[in-house]
Design an enzyme around this catalytic site. Structure first.
Site, PDB file in Angstrom:
ATOM      1  N   ALA A  71       0.844  -1.204   0.000  1.00 38.26           N
ATOM      2  CA  ALA A  71       0.000   0.000   0.000  1.00 38.26           C
ATOM      3  C   ALA A  71       0.876   1.248   0.000  1.00 38.26           C
ATOM      4  O   ALA A  71       1.429   1.631   1.028  1.00 38.26           O
ATOM      5  CB  ALA A  71      -0.922   0.004   1.214  1.00 38.26           C
ATOM      6  N   GLY A  72       1.026   1.822  -1.175  1.00 35.28           N
ATOM      7  CA  GLY A  72       1.787   3.059  -1.303  1.00 35.28           C
ATOM      8  C   GLY A  72       0.836   4.218  -1.502  1.00 35.28           C
ATOM      9  O   GLY A  72       0.221   4.707  -0.555  1.00 35.28           O
ATOM     10  N   SER A  73       0.669   4.617  -2.770  1.00 32.35           N
ATOM     11  CA  SER A  73      -0.258   5.714  -3.059  1.00 32.35           C
ATOM     12  C   SER A  73      -1.685   5.366  -2.662  1.00 32.35           C
ATOM     13  O   SER A  73      -2.447   6.208  -2.202  1.00 32.35           O
ATOM     14  CB  SER A  73      -0.231   6.037  -4.555  1.00 32.35           C
ATOM     15  OG  SER A  73       1.024   6.561  -4.906  1.00 32.35           O
ATOM     16  N   ARG A  79       2.517  18.647   2.717  1.00 29.99           N
ATOM     17  CA  ARG A  79       2.807  18.781   1.281  1.00 29.99           C
ATOM     18  C   ARG A  79       3.456  20.123   0.929  1.00 29.99           C
ATOM     19  O   ARG A  79       4.427  20.142   0.158  1.00 29.99           O
ATOM     20  CB  ARG A  79       1.533  18.535   0.462  1.00 29.99           C
ATOM     21  CG  ARG A  79       1.256  17.057   0.323  1.00 29.99           C
ATOM     22  CD  ARG A  79      -0.076  16.727  -0.322  1.00 29.99           C
ATOM     23  NE  ARG A  79      -0.195  15.261  -0.404  1.00 29.99           N
ATOM     24  CZ  ARG A  79      -1.330  14.614  -0.600  1.00 29.99           C
ATOM     25  NH1 ARG A  79      -2.456  15.271  -0.759  1.00 29.99           N
ATOM     26  NH2 ARG A  79      -1.344  13.288  -0.654  1.00 29.99           N
ATOM     27  N   GLY A  98      26.955  21.375 -18.881  1.00 31.17           N
ATOM     28  CA  GLY A  98      27.433  20.298 -19.750  1.00 31.17           C
ATOM     29  C   GLY A  98      28.047  19.183 -18.930  1.00 31.17           C
ATOM     30  O   GLY A  98      27.560  18.850 -17.847  1.00 31.17           O
ATOM     31  N   GLU A 154       5.063  11.980   0.222  1.00 33.58           N
ATOM     32  CA  GLU A 154       3.841  12.741   0.529  1.00 33.58           C
ATOM     33  C   GLU A 154       2.836  12.738  -0.624  1.00 33.58           C
ATOM     34  O   GLU A 154       2.067  13.671  -0.795  1.00 33.58           O
ATOM     35  CB  GLU A 154       4.176  14.195   0.916  1.00 33.58           C
ATOM     36  CG  GLU A 154       5.113  14.324   2.095  1.00 33.58           C
ATOM     37  CD  GLU A 154       4.571  13.647   3.335  1.00 33.58           C
ATOM     38  OE1 GLU A 154       5.155  12.610   3.716  1.00 33.58           O
ATOM     39  OE2 GLU A 154       3.579  14.105   3.896  1.00 33.58           O
TER      40      GLU A 154
END
Lengths: 384, 408
Positions: free
Chosen positions: B147-149, B267, B362, B386
């Site tokens: 269970a992440g997002s 957030r 560069g 978050e």
């Protein structure tokens, strides 16, 4: 202390403008576009709102307020952007006067005297407005024969042929030309080649295309970058407000349509590809708006040439608004598919107007050039 | 509208700046080189504790937006704790985001206790940050292996047993948890209830059954520990349920509502950390251009200036969105839409700033002594923690279009 609150008076003005925009302008926008102007009752209501006085400094009888300008014009643009431009084409008159009025050019053409004489002539000025050549052209016969100087606000060269676009050239004798804000010159219009040009998007706003030959300039002078940047930022504040207004209107229209229109068995905005694109664009527009509000708000009651950070914020907001507002209007039109291309939906008008606003009033390229001057400055909040 | 920073906040930001030059950046670079977090007994942390920094993010007991004397002693102003925290987070991350997050204090554990905790719980859990003798930490744990997002899927179970709660499950990617005095753990009392079954608990260190499984090896931000831990028959007092039983009787306070309020607070802060890193990358590029200016053609310089200008826009606009979301919170106004907008806007553009800085330099931009490649690694995390960019898009879309249209 950092504060994002808007004054109650400004909020009230926003409400008034929103009402006028939604109830008077928007329902008649098509007709106004066809007639190249508003009818007299709409004009009377417009000037009774006192909007025009927001754009003149106290010196010239107005009560210039950058924040009020932002909220008022972002609302009005939703109704009829082209018309607002037509009737407010002299918007930058105050910053011009402040800067140019004291230069050799300003002295010679006696701009202050010109403005004051116009203001004092009750036949030429409606109750709450000041200098309005375009309005005057339409509404007051008395001015038809006046030889009024035409101002070209923050104009930039067209890329080819030294051509510039100028509104309200009819019956004018002289033109004041500001190139990139650091060059000022006046010309006799009779010396210039003027061709009629009607822009596609801002149809009722545009007048002519003028070919400039600098050898014909009557007077010329240079102004500092700071002064020019301030002039251009004042104009961009106004243009960015209208771009934000158009973008906001387009997103609302897309949302209303997209919730109802069923595509592949669900609302067209229920598809993540559409929803995410809209979210991203609305967020970008919110960033423009916040920066523009902060720029306008931090300038206090009057933007002037000492407010270089505010000018920078406003110019950045304008550049971002050019990109975001056109994208939002395009997204909105695209979401409607074929319907969006048809005149049944107002979104095609907003699309045209947003496209044209990017090239007028200082222009995106000109704004990017200005920002180069501060490209090596710090982004540190404490030193801003 | 006001763009000015109050004096107290400015002084704190300047203090963080002084600390950044001397400690945050050197310690962050050392951690990046060795891959080992700054030890918790490092003298720097004791110095931080003695400075009173640990309590700076704690609100008074007054409600957000309520007129209060505040730190500045000005009675006319509302609380500006969130705005201040955003500015501090930006400044600290300018020097090193990893070292900034490693600083002792309630960290991400603070907002849920602040928003959901009872007065007694706030007093009990925050009191340790008011002392100045030793550095102490707190932590926050939501993510699980499955269970992440989609936090509705969290499987850590909480079962009431007498006057205790018994927790079982596994959490991961929890910052500072190995050294935390307590961790706010989200668990479900009934998986069939989805988000409504969520509850927030405070698990204190050394509670039997609480076990750190491993400290993760990360791509960047190595100065602080990110860990996985297990909860095995972990018994905690019933008083450690944040807000108490009554809190969850209110429908709007169902477990996930508490988590959302936490995110609304964090957030803008996390996004501001991205702004700090982007600012640091911009300064490297700017210095490089100033040093190399004579060597390049006019056209090239103009192109580079346009890039720098775009970078400035991204930085300043991101900062403004973070500040606006934080300001709304301070005013006690709803800010979930604005917090998600800040999190949607800032991280991706801050990453873009670091990429642009690398392009300006560069190949030189890839050298470790230029720091840009480290900044790029560090800032990427901001786009994930978050709530990823995609989750923010969902939140914004649902606010705009409606949850009934944008369904789960």
């Amino acid at each position: 202390m950092i504060d994002f609150e808007i004054d109650i008076e400004v909020e009230e003005l926003e409400t008034l403008c929103k009402k006028f925009s939604r109830e008077v302008l928007l329902p008649n926008a098509r007709r106004y576009e066809k007639n190249l102007g508003w009818d007299s009752s709409a004009l009377k209501s417009y000037f009774d709102l006192g909007i025009s006085n927001l754009l003149l400094t106290e010196e010239y009888g107005g009560f210039y307020n950058p924040m009020a300008t932002v909220v008022a014009f972002s609302q009005l643009a939703c109704g009829d952007c082209s018309g607002v431009i037509r009737y407010e084409e002299l918007i930058p008159v105050s910053p011009f006067l402040t800067v140019i009025g004291n230069t050799d050019v300003g002295e010679k053409i006696n701009v202050k005297h010109l403005i004051k004489s116009l203001q004092s002539n009750s036949n030429l000025i409606s109750k709450n407005s000041t200098v309005k050549t375009a309005l005057v052209n339409q509404c007051f016969d008395e001015l038809k024969n006046e030889k009024v100087v035409c101002w070209i606000p923050g104009i930039v060269f067209s890329e080819a042929d030294n051509k510039v676009e100028a509104g309200g050239l009819e019956n004018k004798e002289q033109i004041l030309f500001v190139a990139g804000g650091d060059f000022v010159a006046t010309f006799n219009i009779s010396d210039l080649k003027v061709t009629t040009a009607t822009a596609g998007g801002l149809r009722s706003a545009c007048g002519g295309l003028v070919e400039i030959n600098f050898n014909n300039a009557k007077n010329q002078s240079m102004i500092s970058f700071e002064e020019g940047f301030y002039i251009r930022s004042t104009i961009r504040l106004w243009a960015a407000s209208m771009l934000i207004g158009l973008g906001t209107a387009a997103s609302s229209y897309a949302i209303d349509y997209g919730k109802e229109r069923i595509v592949f068995e669900k609302p067209v905005l229920g598809h993540q590809a559409n929803a995410f694109t809209l979210s991203k664009l609305v967020t970008d527009l919110e960033a423009c708006k916040t920066a523009l509000f902060m720029g306008a708000g931090s300038a206090g009651s009057q933007l002037n040439e000492t407010d270089q950070y505010a000018c920078w914020l406003i110019t950045q907001a304008y550049v971002k608004a050019c990109e975001t507002s056109t994208a939002l209007c395009d997204f909105s039109l695209q979401l409607l598919g074929g319907h969006g291309y048809m005149k049944d939906h107002i979104v095609e008008k907003w699309w045209r107007e947003s496209q044209d606003l990017v090239n007028m009033f200082g222009g995106r390229i000109s704004a990017i050039e200005d920002l180069r001057h501060s490209a090596l400055k710090s982004t540190d909040w404490l030193s801003s | 509208m006001n763009i000015e920073i109050d004096k107290t906040t400015k002084d704190i930001v300047l203090m963080v700046r002084a600390m950044g030059t001397e400690y945050l950046r050197p310690l962050g670079l050392e951690a990046d080189r060795t891959g080992v977090a700054i030890p918790k007994d490092h003298p720097f942390y004791f110095m931080i504790a003695q400075s009173g920094y640990m309590s700076q993010s704690l609100r008074s007991e007054k409600q957000p937006g309520e007129k209060s004397p505040g730190l500045s002693g000005d009675n006319s102003k509302a609380s500006n704790t969130s705005v201040r925290t955003v500015l501090i987070a930006e400044e600290g991350s300018y020097w090193d985001r990893g070292a900034m997050v490693s600083l002792p204090g309630p960290g991400l554990g603070g907002p849920p206790v602040q928003s959901m905790g009872t007065k007694e719980q706030k007093e009990r859990f925050f009191s340790i940050f008011k002392q100045k003798e030793r550095p102490v930490w707190a932590a926050f744990a939501m993510t699980e292996p499955q269970a992440g997002s989609d936090v509705a899927r969290i499987a850590t179970r909480a079962v009431k047993d007498g006057n205790e709660w018994v927790l079982n499950g596994q959490k991961m990617y929890s910052s500072n948890s190995p050294r935390a005095e307590w961790v706010v753990v989200f668990a479900t009392v009934d998986p069939s209830l989805g988000r409504d079954g969520h509850r927030a608990f405070v698990v204190e260190a050394n509670t039997p059954g609480f076990e750190i499984l491993r400290v993760e090896e990360k791509m960047g931000i190595k100065a602080y520990e990110t860990a996985s831990f297990a909860l095995t028959d972990c018994r905690i007092p019933e008083d450690n349920l944040l807000g108490g039983h009554e809190y969850y009787l209110n429908k709007s306070n169902k477990g996930f509502g508490g988590a959302m309020r936490t995110f609304n607070a964090t957030r803008p802060i996390v996004s501001a950390m991205g702004v700090g890193i982007a600012r640091a990358a911009y300064d490297v590029a700017k210095q490089f251009v100033e040093d190399e200016f004579p060597k390049h053609s006019f056209n090239r310089i103009n192109r580079i200036k346009d890039t720098l200008s775009q970078m400035q826009q991204n930085i300043v606009f991101s900062r403004l969105l973070c500040l606006k979301a934080a300001w709304l919170l301070d005013m006690g106004k709803p800010n979930s839409f604005e917090a998600a907008q800040a999190k949607l806007f800032a991280p991706s553009l801050c990453l873009k700033v670091t990429e642009s800085a690398k392009e300006i330099l560069g190949e030189a931009g890839l050298c470790q002594d230029r720091l840009l490649e480290k900044f790029a690694r560090d800032v990427k995390a901001i786009d994930i923690v978050e709530g990823t960019q995609q989750i923010q898009n969902l939140v914004v879309a649902r606010n705009l279009i409606g949850r009934e249209i944008i369904k789960d």
